[in-house]
Design a protein around this motif. Structure first.
Motif, PDB file in Angstrom:
ATOM      1  N   THR A 494       9.598   6.792  55.144  1.00  0.00           N
ATOM      2  CA  THR A 494      10.696   7.774  55.163  1.00  0.00           C
ATOM      3  C   THR A 494      10.722   8.464  56.531  1.00  0.00           C
ATOM      4  O   THR A 494       9.805   8.303  57.334  1.00  0.00           O
ATOM      5  CB  THR A 494      10.505   8.889  54.108  1.00  0.00           C
ATOM      6  OG1 THR A 494       9.395   9.715  54.490  1.00  0.00           O
ATOM      7  CG2 THR A 494      10.251   8.303  52.719  1.00  0.00           C
ATOM      8  N   TYR A 495      11.780   9.223  56.738  1.00  0.00           N
ATOM      9  CA  TYR A 495      11.791  10.167  57.851  1.00  0.00           C
ATOM     10  C   TYR A 495      11.317  11.509  57.309  1.00  0.00           C
ATOM     11  O   TYR A 495      11.803  11.981  56.277  1.00  0.00           O
ATOM     12  CB  TYR A 495      13.195  10.320  58.434  1.00  0.00           C
ATOM     13  CG  TYR A 495      13.586   9.191  59.349  1.00  0.00           C
ATOM     14  CD1 TYR A 495      13.455   9.311  60.733  1.00  0.00           C
ATOM     15  CD2 TYR A 495      14.081   7.996  58.830  1.00  0.00           C
ATOM     16  CE1 TYR A 495      13.816   8.264  61.586  1.00  0.00           C
ATOM     17  CE2 TYR A 495      14.438   6.944  59.676  1.00  0.00           C
ATOM     18  CZ  TYR A 495      14.307   7.088  61.053  1.00  0.00           C
ATOM     19  OH  TYR A 495      14.656   6.060  61.886  1.00  0.00           O
ATOM     20  N   VAL A 496      10.383  12.117  57.988  1.00  0.00           N
ATOM     21  CA  VAL A 496       9.870  13.420  57.570  1.00  0.00           C
ATOM     22  C   VAL A 496      10.424  14.464  58.534  1.00  0.00           C
ATOM     23  O   VAL A 496      10.176  14.414  59.743  1.00  0.00           O
ATOM     24  CB  VAL A 496       8.327  13.427  57.585  1.00  0.00           C
ATOM     25  CG1 VAL A 496       7.820  14.833  57.289  1.00  0.00           C
ATOM     26  CG2 VAL A 496       7.796  12.429  56.562  1.00  0.00           C
ATOM     27  N   GLY A 497      11.197  15.364  57.988  1.00  0.00           N
ATOM     28  CA  GLY A 497      11.853  16.364  58.826  1.00  0.00           C
ATOM     29  C   GLY A 497      11.022  17.634  58.949  1.00  0.00           C
ATOM     30  O   GLY A 497      10.520  18.155  57.958  1.00  0.00           O
ATOM     31  N   ILE A 498      10.881  18.103  60.171  1.00  0.00           N
ATOM     32  CA  ILE A 498      10.214  19.396  60.392  1.00  0.00           C
ATOM     33  C   ILE A 498      11.268  20.322  60.971  1.00  0.00           C
ATOM     34  O   ILE A 498      11.718  20.152  62.111  1.00  0.00           O
ATOM     35  CB  ILE A 498       9.045  19.238  61.377  1.00  0.00           C
ATOM     36  CG1 ILE A 498       8.110  18.137  60.869  1.00  0.00           C
ATOM     37  CG2 ILE A 498       8.287  20.557  61.521  1.00  0.00           C
ATOM     38  CD1 ILE A 498       7.228  17.591  61.947  1.00  0.00           C
ATOM     39  N   LYS A 499      11.631  21.276  60.157  1.00  0.00           N
ATOM     40  CA  LYS A 499      12.741  22.148  60.565  1.00  0.00           C
ATOM     41  C   LYS A 499      12.169  23.516  60.904  1.00  0.00           C
ATOM     42  O   LYS A 499      11.443  24.117  60.101  1.00  0.00           O
ATOM     43  CB  LYS A 499      13.729  22.262  59.413  1.00  0.00           C
ATOM     44  CG  LYS A 499      15.028  22.912  59.798  1.00  0.00           C
ATOM     45  CD  LYS A 499      16.039  22.844  58.669  1.00  0.00           C
ATOM     46  CE  LYS A 499      17.327  23.537  59.099  1.00  0.00           C
ATOM     47  NZ  LYS A 499      18.369  23.422  58.091  1.00  0.00           N
ATOM     48  N   ARG A 500      12.476  24.013  62.069  1.00  0.00           N
ATOM     49  CA  ARG A 500      12.007  25.343  62.439  1.00  0.00           C
ATOM     50  C   ARG A 500      12.696  25.791  63.723  1.00  0.00           C
ATOM     51  O   ARG A 500      13.442  25.054  64.352  1.00  0.00           O
ATOM     52  CB  ARG A 500      10.477  25.361  62.606  1.00  0.00           C
ATOM     53  CG  ARG A 500       9.945  24.296  63.536  1.00  0.00           C
ATOM     54  CD  ARG A 500       8.444  24.369  63.650  1.00  0.00           C
ATOM     55  NE  ARG A 500       8.055  25.365  64.629  1.00  0.00           N
ATOM     56  CZ  ARG A 500       6.860  25.942  64.689  1.00  0.00           C
ATOM     57  NH1 ARG A 500       5.940  25.637  63.798  1.00  0.00           N
ATOM     58  NH2 ARG A 500       6.574  26.820  65.629  1.00  0.00           N
ATOM     59  N   GLU A 501      12.415  27.015  64.056  1.00  0.00           N
ATOM     60  CA  GLU A 501      12.841  27.525  65.361  1.00  0.00           C
ATOM     61  C   GLU A 501      11.829  27.032  66.377  1.00  0.00           C
ATOM     62  O   GLU A 501      10.663  27.464  66.356  1.00  0.00           O
ATOM     63  CB  GLU A 501      12.810  29.058  65.353  1.00  0.00           C
ATOM     64  CG  GLU A 501      13.798  29.700  64.441  1.00  0.00           C
ATOM     65  CD  GLU A 501      14.962  30.316  65.228  1.00  0.00           C
ATOM     66  OE1 GLU A 501      15.835  30.899  64.590  1.00  0.00           O
ATOM     67  OE2 GLU A 501      14.975  30.188  66.486  1.00  0.00           O
ATOM     68  N   TRP A 502      12.224  26.117  67.207  1.00  0.00           N
ATOM     69  CA  TRP A 502      11.263  25.583  68.170  1.00  0.00           C
ATOM     70  C   TRP A 502      11.215  26.483  69.396  1.00  0.00           C
ATOM     71  O   TRP A 502      12.239  26.977  69.851  1.00  0.00           O
ATOM     72  CB  TRP A 502      11.665  24.176  68.595  1.00  0.00           C
ATOM     73  CG  TRP A 502      11.702  23.203  67.455  1.00  0.00           C
ATOM     74  CD1 TRP A 502      12.788  22.783  66.782  1.00  0.00           C
ATOM     75  CD2 TRP A 502      10.582  22.572  66.836  1.00  0.00           C
ATOM     76  NE1 TRP A 502      12.442  21.919  65.783  1.00  0.00           N
ATOM     77  CE2 TRP A 502      11.064  21.765  65.794  1.00  0.00           C
ATOM     78  CE3 TRP A 502       9.188  22.615  67.046  1.00  0.00           C
ATOM     79  CZ2 TRP A 502      10.239  21.002  64.982  1.00  0.00           C
ATOM     80  CZ3 TRP A 502       8.365  21.854  66.248  1.00  0.00           C
ATOM     81  CH2 TRP A 502       8.897  21.053  65.217  1.00  0.00           C
ATOM     82  N   SER A 503       9.998  26.655  69.874  1.00  0.00           N
ATOM     83  CA  SER A 503       9.843  27.409  71.118  1.00  0.00           C
ATOM     84  C   SER A 503       9.464  26.448  72.220  1.00  0.00           C
ATOM     85  O   SER A 503       8.929  25.365  71.972  1.00  0.00           O
ATOM     86  CB  SER A 503       8.730  28.447  70.978  1.00  0.00           C
ATOM     87  OG  SER A 503       8.993  29.278  69.882  1.00  0.00           O
ATOM     88  N   LEU A 504       9.725  26.837  73.413  1.00  0.00           N
ATOM     89  CA  LEU A 504       9.374  26.036  74.566  1.00  0.00           C
ATOM     90  C   LEU A 504       7.881  25.698  74.519  1.00  0.00           C
ATOM     91  O   LEU A 504       7.046  26.591  74.381  1.00  0.00           O
ATOM     92  CB  LEU A 504       9.688  26.842  75.839  1.00  0.00           C
ATOM     93  CG  LEU A 504       9.794  26.055  77.135  1.00  0.00           C
ATOM     94  CD1 LEU A 504      11.069  25.223  77.165  1.00  0.00           C
ATOM     95  CD2 LEU A 504       9.777  27.024  78.318  1.00  0.00           C
ATOM     96  N   GLY A 505       7.579  24.430  74.583  1.00  0.00           N
ATOM     97  CA  GLY A 505       6.175  24.021  74.606  1.00  0.00           C
ATOM     98  C   GLY A 505       5.565  23.794  73.239  1.00  0.00           C
ATOM     99  O   GLY A 505       4.374  23.477  73.134  1.00  0.00           O
TER     100      GLY A 505
END
Lengths: 635, 635
Positions: A494-505
């Motif tokens: 499957t594709y596993v989605g990681i959803k979040r507010e990404w920060s630089l780095g």
């Protein structure tokens, strides 16, 4: 400038949004740029090769001579041009731009006033549209695709203008669906080409043309399974006939579906896909078991799918073009659905039955990709040689390999409203905009496929999901974000989605388990009965005679079901590969005399160290014996 | 009244010189007499069957109606008549004589004035000699053979007169070698038939006719590998095309050689024989691997030899007629040479791929003889059914089986100037005269093939050699004369001659080692790789699902290389057979889902008792799964 197809769940990224940076595919891309493409150019300037640029020069009135090579020489030249355009999209190498422009100018001059171009017709006494075997649609189809790619990556319309004239001509010729052309063309690149042209021009008439091409096949009596025009695609349940023309049709139909959403088309493709992947595909992703044969409906077929479960190894045809067609079809099915099962097949082909077609130095090619080889005593299929070659009597495969490698960076990522889909792993950088317009930058670092650890650094501040493809073989994969286990269920296949507010780095770390897998085939595959194939990650391994002592025959090696195979990366071997080493059994066999059956002669077994190499890298060290499937022993 | 062919080393004995007395073949002969022949007669009176007597009655003007069945219905009726004549030669059953005479009378009335007879032409609008597929020569060929046999065993010339008219007609038609008939006929029984007619009449023109038939094949363009008329036989190196038409051609050519001694004909046959026996024959002696396919020279073929080493099991075609054709061809090669290797193949077919075609009760038949069967989920070849049948859409095989069994007593012995050759073992009595005219009587007593002990009592005082065939598998065979080891070197795969002054009551005892043999196939036979077939004596064994507990699938049984298999004769099973019992490994497999490859699931093995039955006796206990080749395990 990507256009988004309405019935694709996943959208492509721009061709210049991704570039390989390091590792496996970066090296293959470099090989393509520095070796494959220039060596092919040389071959296509050689009048003894089956595909030659010279035909365009003659048709343009710039040179004297007769048409050389095969009916499909033009199409193979366009495929090479397409490969060059893909490489140019990344390298921006001015010389390539110049080479393309020169050839495009000649092609433009070779084109007839009404838009028609096919030098095998223009330079001979043959009239247009007499026989589908003349490959007019194949040639013009590849022209439309190559020109669309060229336009996308250069922004220049010199090639596109030619392609539009071709498209307009074809539309005029085919819009009334003339029944005498119902079974044209053989090898329908024209469907993909028309949709490509539609996508860059927005002109709906080219999409209509593509639909006409799909619908005309099988619409009149006299078709054949060989060319998938006995049964209309919308009614077909099985994969049958020539494996290249089949995948080209399936790709084209998927392209039409992506634009029109015609459900019955997609349902047909799914039925056929199940037939291929559960009954007619090699463990390498190769397809087209037979050199020559008969279809279940009684038609003479060649370079074709066999009966269900008919998967011979030593005579496996697996034409390079068909294998890559299989990958291209799965790439389209993936974009339509977002289903990881298609990406699995796509990746399987890329690392194995696509790459096996080209030598490690990028100079020589295979047309067929068998899974077992008897060395000098091999019984040759008429369409190949004992070793890879540089020029050949049928030169369709080399440019197919070249464009696949040159194009692959575009397959790594997709976009959807959720965010970014990561389809393939390899050192690269993605810089693009999400569908909502926010910029995103990902840096992927990995030694995959030799190592299962993938590090993805997010270099933009953004809120979106990053969806990682977990291959079906990767049971037990793990994902960390910034060093901590991600709060997601990681399911293989499957594709596993990681959803979040990404920060630089921010750093995502994916660990794919790289244990060695021993595979068995369905028991109805008689040619693999009681044998084992070995994979690690996406790589299929093989045993090649050069890795055995001279006095041991490859047939004597038996693999214990509990063998311990240890990976070892050897940077000096075959361009840098991970080999598998372990202890198998040698069960010595008496030499076979002039007999077909005898009492089993093995009476003893001795442990023997074996080294397995990636299947794709075989046949780079002289004429050898090789096998993917090896006898299995349980005790 | 046997006629001796000048270029045969071995001469046949008269048809009434040998009769089965007890044991295996005596029982099969009885089955043929009491069940096979009357049941077939019933089938051939059934208008739904593909071969029907009724066509003759209609052609004779005795009944009304249209032609029924296949083009080759007549020929199949003649084959049945031939079988009846063979049975009559031993039984002298007046009813059979009467049945034959009745049918012969009708056939005579059906014959056209000029000698032509082929009801599929006579009863339809089709003109003579329009298409080889109409099987005119096949039909008339079998007529000539059946009539010759009938004349030999009855001394009556009612059928022979008809045959001579046929022969005269054919001679007139073909003597100028008309090029438009170059590729007639399909399935050339006419060659054997012409030689048979020559042998009983002594009329050299029928031999010339046979030579014309051999030479015309492949003499004009437009031939095909399917019918062995692309390449003239004298130039052929391989076995190719339809396996029945092939063996009929080889038989006919061997017959011609036997009379003319044309060396190039025999050399061709030897080359082709090597190709068949070292590359294209199943372990059961079956030939013709493919239902449909393509020859190495690109011709569409069906019911045909495959490529070299292409021997799939579950789709093995092995048409009954072809297998028996193989035995008939080897019988001829044996007579020409006296080489035991031909007798080995002949015997292999008889006990296995011939006998598998008929049910234990003699009522039902198989057209194809595969080596593996998946039960109800088997993918059927179009030419057969899940179980043996009594009537069928193509009825060539049942009369082929019938005549083979009915005729077999003639194959047991041969004569030469040295003495008597013993080709086959089984309870029988031989009473004949040696070539020098001295009488000889042998009484053979044995339980072969279940037991390796053969006792031959000499019941005449005579000086001659008695030559015993030692099968190639019988390493370690022993011969005693009157209880003492014979002073001869006993070599497997040869005839061992014991020459002495025989006294009344002298006893020869032959002991053939009946150990169970585990066989492997040449490694290029991919469908048998790492698998084992099991034989004891001349019998090939198989594993049938009815002999396994319900919860064990046939695919789970693995045979250890050192398995101890014990023979046990069971008189109540399958007409009386020796089964093999022993302990194999069950390696449990998870059920296969919708997948083609997976990680090997076996992790344990448990000992399991298995019972193997003779291959020929499978499919007599309902729809089952079956396999001849089984996975081999070494440790």
């Amino acid at each position: 400038m990507a256009t988004y197809s309405p019935y694709c769940k996943l959208k492509e990224v721009n061709s210049d949004s991704v570039r390989w940076t390091e590792g496996f595919w970066a090296e293959k891309f470099e090989l393509c740029y520095k070796s494959i493409i220039p060596n092919m150019r040389e071959a296509m300037n050689n009048p003894n090769n089956a595909a030659v640029f010279k035909n365009f020069y003659i048709a343009a009135g710039l040179e004297e001579g007769e048409h050389l090579g095969t009916f499909w020489s033009d199409g193979d030249c366009y495929k090479w041009l397409e490969a060059v355009a893909h490489v140019y999209s990344v390298t921006r190498d001015k010389e390539l731009d110049c080479i393309m422009d020169q050839l495009i100018e000649v092609i433009g001059k070779a084109q007839d006033l009404d838009g028609y171009i096919s030098t095998q017709i223009q330079l001979t006494d043959v009239k247009r549209w007499q026989d589908k075997r003349y490959h007019e649609l194949y040639n013009m189809g590849h022209l439309m695709t190559a020109a669309s790619v060229h336009y996308r990556v250069t922004g220049k319309d010199n090639f596109l203008k030619i392609a539009k004239k071709v498209g307009d001509y074809l539309y005029k010729t085919f819009k009334s669906r003339p029944s005498e052309l119902a079974h044209f063309g053989f090898n329908p690149s024209n469907i993909m080409g028309s949709v490509d042209l539609y996508r860059v021009t927005g002109n709906i008439k080219y999409l209509e043309l593509a639909r006409i091409f799909v619908d005309m096949r099988g619409s009149a009596p006299g078709g054949s399974d060989q060319n998938q025009d006995r049964v209309p695609l919308r009614k077909e349940n099985i994969a049958v006939g020539h494996a290249v023309t089949a995948t080209y049709l399936y790709c084209g139909a998927a392209d039409v579906y992506a634009e029109t959403g015609e459900k019955d088309l997609f349902e047909s493709l799914e039925r056929i896909w199940r037939d291929v992947t559960t009954r007619k595909m090699y463990v390498t992703g190769g397809i087209g078991a037979l050199h020559r044969g008969v279809s279940v409906r009684g038609d003479l077929i060649h370079e074709a799918f066999g009966f269900e479960y008919q998967l011979p190894n030593s005579t496996a045809y697996n034409e390079t073009c068909a294998n890559i067609g299989n990958a291209m079809w799965n790439w389209r099915m993936l974009k339509i659905t977002g289903d990881a099962k298609y990406a699995d097949v796509m990746e399987l082909v890329l690392y194995n039955s696509m790459l096996s077609a080209v030598s490690i130095d990028g100079k020589r090619f295979f047309y067929t990709n068998p899974l077992r080889w008897y060395g000098k005593e091999h019984r040759l299929l008429s369409s190949d040689a004992y070793q890879r070659w540089s020029i050949f009597k049928c030169y369709c495969c080399p440019p197919q390999v070249a464009r696949a490698i040159a194009w692959l960076h575009e397959w790594v990522y997709c976009l959807s409203e959720e965010g970014v889909w990561v389809n393939l792993y390899g050192g690269n950088v993605l810089e693009t905009k999400l569908l909502d317009g926010t910029p995103i930058k990902l840096i992927q670092e990995t030694r995959y496929p030799w190592d299962g650890h993938v590090k993805i650094t997010v270099n933009e501040k953004t809120k979106c999901a990053i969806l990682l493809r977990i291959p079906a073989w990767a049971e037990g994969a793990e994902i960390k974000v910034n060093g901590k286990p991600a709060d997601v269920k990681v399911k293989a296949g499957t594709y596993v989605g990681i959803k979040r507010e990404w920060s630089l780095g921010d750093v995502i770390e994916l660990s794919l388990p790289m244990d060695v897998r021993l595979l068995e085939a369905h028991p109805k595959v008689e040619e693999a009965r009681n044998q084992v194939a070995i994979m690690r990650g996406p790589i299929v391994y093989c045993l090649e005679s050069v890795d055995l002592p001279n006095d041991i025959d490859i047939t004597e090696i038996h693999i214990p079901h509990n063998i311990k195979l240890t990976p070892r990366y050897d940077e000096n071997l075959l361009g840098g590969v991970t080999v598998l080493e372990g202890e198998a059994w040698r069960i010595p066999e008496e030499e076979w005399k002039n007999e077909l059956y005898r009492r089993i002669t093995a009476s003893s077994a001795e442990p023997v160290r074996i080294t397995l190499i990636p299947y794709y890298a075989w046949a780079n060290r002289g004429i050898s014996k090789m096998t993917v499937w090896m006898p299995l022993c349980y005790f």
